[in-house]
Design an enzyme around this catalytic site. Structure first.
Site: not given
Length: 284
Positions: A46-47, A85, A115, A117, A184
């Site tokens: 999602d970056s 993501d 993925k 977070e 990260e």
């Protein structure tokens, strides 16, 4: 066709001590190049919100954005294991809603895993996703979706209490059924300890050489108009400069009427030219 990378392959690499390579890519051309280069895994992060959509964080990225880019990547990646993501608020409501969103990334986007977070609070959701047949990658440490809550892009786990919390979260994510974990912006010593404690693959970004694998963003590692250059990024090329110079050269040649040249144009037949312009005009 070369055999597709599977979760079993990733686990075997961990067990054998063979480093795992992951690259974050967002579209067909970059994913194709990453695939051809031989990466084990491709992350549709999602970056993309910051790297290709111009936002100042990942928060504005939607499910539609992720689906659009995941589809493009999976059209290119036939061997590499593609992880997508789940974007902000797509898994923070009910478990049923989260499973539905993850399922869309698998069914429509053709991702092979998702993925998430977050730490131990996600354990029930991870277990439910795995029960539904959806492979999960965890993500702890610096979690960009929570950047405002964390107070900015800062290294996580520097003190003892924070390091213990990271380990507890990592163990909870593993116990819940995730097959891999992204760490990260974590001190190298802490990341190494976590990688040694876990049986699942730990993939680092800004987490040192002690992890089971590494991930970098395609645009960062090749120097393709990346906005930021964090300490943990190593740039292996500078294609941004080459592209800028190429476009500038094109613009100059257009302005000077040097492009298109004789080799770049098509010609009509002499008969057609006469019909268009009248007698007495010949093909130039």
């Amino acid at each position: 066709m070369t055999k597709q990378v599977t979760t079993s392959d990733i686990r075997k690499k961990k067990e054998a001590g063979i480093p795992i390579s992951m690259v974050t890519a967002y579209d067909f051309p970059s994913a194709k190049l990453v695939e051809e280069a031989g990466a084990d895994m491709i992350l549709v992060g999602d970056s993309l919100g910051m790297v290709v959509l111009g936002y100042d964080s990942t928060v504005p990225v939607t499910m539609d954005d992720m689906l659009h880019h995941t589809k493009a990547v999976t059209r290119a990646a036939k061997r590499a294991f593609v992880v997508a993501d789940m974007p902000f608020l797509s898994y923070h409501g009910t478990i049923e809603e989260a499973v539905k969103n993850a399922g869309r990334l698998m069914q429509e986007g053709l991702a092979r895993a998702v993925k998430l977070e977050g730490g131990s609070e996600l354990a029930p959701l991870i277990t439910r996703l795995v029960q539904a047949g959806i492979p999960v990658v965890g993500h702890i440490g610096l979690t960009p979706q929570s950047v405002h809550q964390l107070g900015g892009y800062k290294v996580q786990g520097r003190d003892l209490e924070a390091a213990k919390k990271l380990l507890d979260d990592a163990l909870a994510i593993e116990q819940a059924g995730a097959f891999a974990l992204v760490l990260e912006c974590v001190p190298e010593e802490v990341a190494k300890m976590i990688a040694e404690k876990l049986e699942i693959a730990v993939i680092g970004i800004g987490a040192g050489a002690g992890c089971d694998g590494q991930v970098l963003v395609f645009h960062d590692l090749v120097g393709y108009a990346s906005q930021l250059t964090p300490k943990f990024v190593k740039r292996y090329a500078d294609i941004g400069t080459s592209i800028r110079e190429a476009v500038a050269a094109y613009i100059k040649e257009v302005e000077l009427r040097r492009f298109p040249g004789p080799d770049h144009v098509f010609h009509a037949s002499e008969e057609t030219i006469k019909e268009l312009y009248g007698e007495g005009v010949t093909q130039g």
